[in-house]
Scaffold this motif. Structure first.
Motif, PDB file in Angstrom:
ATOM      1  N   PHE A 295       0.819  -1.215   0.000  1.00  0.00           N
ATOM      2  CA  PHE A 295       0.000   0.000   0.000  1.00  0.00           C
ATOM      3  C   PHE A 295       0.852   1.263   0.000  1.00  0.00           C
ATOM      4  O   PHE A 295       0.395   2.336   0.404  1.00  0.00           O
ATOM      5  N   GLY A 296       2.104   1.113  -0.424  1.00  0.00           N
ATOM      6  CA  GLY A 296       2.989   2.269  -0.476  1.00  0.00           C
ATOM      7  C   GLY A 296       3.687   2.496   0.850  1.00  0.00           C
ATOM      8  O   GLY A 296       3.615   1.700   1.787  1.00  0.00           O
ATOM      9  N   ALA A 297       4.357   3.614   0.937  1.00  0.00           N
ATOM     10  CA  ALA A 297       5.161   3.922   2.123  1.00  0.00           C
ATOM     11  C   ALA A 297       4.399   4.761   3.143  1.00  0.00           C
ATOM     12  O   ALA A 297       4.975   5.188   4.136  1.00  0.00           O
ATOM     13  N   GLY A 298       3.118   5.000   2.890  1.00  0.00           N
ATOM     14  CA  GLY A 298       2.369   5.885   3.763  1.00  0.00           C
ATOM     15  C   GLY A 298       1.753   5.183   4.956  1.00  0.00           C
ATOM     16  O   GLY A 298       2.108   4.053   5.317  1.00  0.00           O
ATOM     17  N   ALA A 299       0.787   5.864   5.539  1.00  0.00           N
ATOM     18  CA  ALA A 299       0.147   5.349   6.746  1.00  0.00           C
ATOM     19  C   ALA A 299      -0.675   4.093   6.462  1.00  0.00           C
ATOM     20  O   ALA A 299      -0.845   3.238   7.332  1.00  0.00           O
ATOM     21  N   ALA A 300      -1.175   3.953   5.224  1.00  0.00           N
ATOM     22  CA  ALA A 300      -1.994   2.791   4.888  1.00  0.00           C
ATOM     23  C   ALA A 300      -1.195   1.496   5.020  1.00  0.00           C
ATOM     24  O   ALA A 300      -1.718   0.479   5.496  1.00  0.00           O
ATOM     25  N   GLN A 301       0.091   1.532   4.601  1.00  0.00           N
ATOM     26  CA  GLN A 301       0.921   0.341   4.715  1.00  0.00           C
ATOM     27  C   GLN A 301       1.159  -0.021   6.185  1.00  0.00           C
ATOM     28  O   GLN A 301       1.149  -1.198   6.564  1.00  0.00           O
ATOM     29  N   THR A 302       1.342   0.976   7.029  1.00  0.00           N
ATOM     30  CA  THR A 302       1.515   0.727   8.459  1.00  0.00           C
ATOM     31  C   THR A 302       0.262   0.095   9.056  1.00  0.00           C
ATOM     32  O   THR A 302       0.345  -0.865   9.842  1.00  0.00           O
ATOM     33  N   ALA A 303      -0.897   0.640   8.665  1.00  0.00           N
ATOM     34  CA  ALA A 303      -2.155   0.085   9.172  1.00  0.00           C
ATOM     35  C   ALA A 303      -2.329  -1.370   8.729  1.00  0.00           C
ATOM     36  O   ALA A 303      -2.695  -2.239   9.528  1.00  0.00           O
ATOM     37  N   PHE A 304      -2.034  -1.642   7.444  1.00  0.00           N
ATOM     38  CA  PHE A 304      -2.161  -3.020   6.943  1.00  0.00           C
ATOM     39  C   PHE A 304      -1.226  -3.955   7.687  1.00  0.00           C
ATOM     40  O   PHE A 304      -1.622  -5.064   8.070  1.00  0.00           O
ATOM     41  N   THR A 305       0.002  -3.536   7.898  1.00  0.00           N
ATOM     42  CA  THR A 305       0.970  -4.388   8.594  1.00  0.00           C
ATOM     43  C   THR A 305       0.518  -4.692  10.007  1.00  0.00           C
ATOM     44  O   THR A 305       0.647  -5.830  10.507  1.00  0.00           O
ATOM     45  N   GLU A 306      -0.046  -3.709  10.713  1.00  0.00           N
ATOM     46  CA  GLU A 306      -0.527  -3.943  12.072  1.00  0.00           C
ATOM     47  C   GLU A 306      -1.690  -4.924  12.083  1.00  0.00           C
ATOM     48  O   GLU A 306      -1.757  -5.814  12.945  1.00  0.00           O
TER      49      GLU A 306
END
Length: 372
Positions: A179-190
């Motif tokens: 989901f890119g390097a933004g906040a969306a990728q962090t949310a998906f990883t969590e």
């Protein structure tokens, strides 16, 4: 000392306090003795003023405080029963409820013989039941984590092309998402890490639960119940841990009633009216039986996994398991052909399945007794 000459003591037990009321052997109304902190020693001092250990019959409702108080009082020589809250008589016009009234009502109903005591498990039995419920909670937590991850993917219009979720291919597909390097990728990883952590927790508890029954007094019953279709190791352990000693039920209908699988009824005169199931008793065991009952919507057969489970079982138990499968698959098909709603058909099958659980469990206990 005869029961009718005892002093009945009602305890309204809370985390921090215990209200104490008594009902004398005569017909006098019950009266409140007092309210003490939730401390066994302080409660014993109050009980000593009421009467001797032999004179008292103590009761309190089953609740979140567990069986600790009953075991402590029993160790001190008191007769103490834990009462099923759903079986306590309720006056239709009574609109006032407080600790005083609850304790007095318990004492008076105990004196009148209107209360039903719950089965109190041994500490070893309760430990396995706690572990079984911990695994059940972990499964619910995993389901919630999976729903949250799927909700995130749906919001981002990311769709899996395969047929089955949460398999090896699905997890490999999750690893390809970016989901890119933004906040969306962090949310998906969590979200993804929460799911994998939940998977690991369920696996740990499953292994611990399977290992915990080694040497357990009900281990033969757990093995025997696996002769039934839809009842593998985890389900069998859960059923036995929740129900306990099947010998305390004189007839399979008693077990069906205990599990809340019998229809409710409001009949009068020539009119007979039956409604939905009562849902009293043990909800955990009722859910396990209902889930197992869904397996009987398919044609009767014994698969490879079932054959492995039945290898060490006696011929009478294997025969009862096959008889159950033939009867219940036919029952499910007959109810469906009548147009009965699928959930109602499943509950009807679960009610009959409880009867086979009782029969197989009793046979396993008889075989264990004969072997010893």
């Amino acid at each position: 000392m005869e029961e009718r000459s005892k002093i009945h003591v009602g305890l309204d037990v809370h985390k921090d306090s215990i209200s104490v009321a008594t009902a004398e052997p005569d017909r006098a109304p019950g009266r409140l003795i007092g309210k003490v902190p939730h401390d066994v020693n302080k409660l014993l001092k109050v009980l000593a003023k009421v009467g001797t250990k032999e004179q008292l019959h103590l009761v309190y409702e089953a609740g979140p405080t567990g069986f600790g108080l009953q075991r402590a009082l029993k160790a001190k020589g008191y007769l103490c029963e834990i009462i099923a809250p759903s079986q306590i008589p309720r006056r239709p016009g009574d609109r006032i409820k407080n600790d005083t009234r609850d304790s007095v009502q318990l004492a008076e109903c105990s004196r009148a013989g209107q209360l039903s005591a719950v089965w109190i498990p041994d500490p070893d039995d309760e430990a396995i039941r706690d572990l079984s419920r911990a695994r059940e909670d972990a499964v619910h937590g995993r389901m919630q984590a999976r729903h949250q991850l799927k909700g995130f993917l749906l919001r981002h219009d990311v769709r899996y092309k395969g047929k089955t979720s949460w398999c090896g291919a699905y997890y490999r597909w999750l690893g390809t998402l970016n989901f890119g390097a933004g906040a969306a990728q962090t949310a998906f990883t969590e979200y993804w890490q929460a799911v994998t952590a939940a998977d690991d927790r369920v696996d740990r508890l499953t292994k611990a639960l399977q290992a915990s029954i080694t040497g357990w007094r009900f281990e033969p019953v757990v093995g025997a119940l696996q002769a039934l279709r839809g009842v593998a190791a985890i389900t069998a352990i859960g059923l036995v841990a929740e129900i306990g000693d099947l010998g305390r039920f004189a007839h399979p209908r008693k077990l069906m009633g205990y599990l809340g699988l019998v229809p409710s009824e409001r009949s009068s005169g020539e009119r007979t009216s039956r409604g939905s199931i009562t849902k009293t008793g043990n909800a955990h065991a009722r859910r396990l039986l209902t889930e197992a009952a869904w397996n009987y919507r398919f044609k009767a057969r014994i698969g490879r996994a079932a054959q492995v489970r039945q290898q060490e079982l006696s011929e009478p138990i294997r025969r009862m398991g096959w008889t159950a499968q033939l009867r219940l698959t036919q029952r499910f098909a007959a109810l469906n052909s009548r147009g009965l709603q699928a959930n109602k058909a499943c509950v009807a099958v679960a009610r009959e399945l409880a009867g086979f659980v009782w029969a197989i469990g009793m046979q396993a206990q008889r075989e264990k007794g004969a072997a010893t």
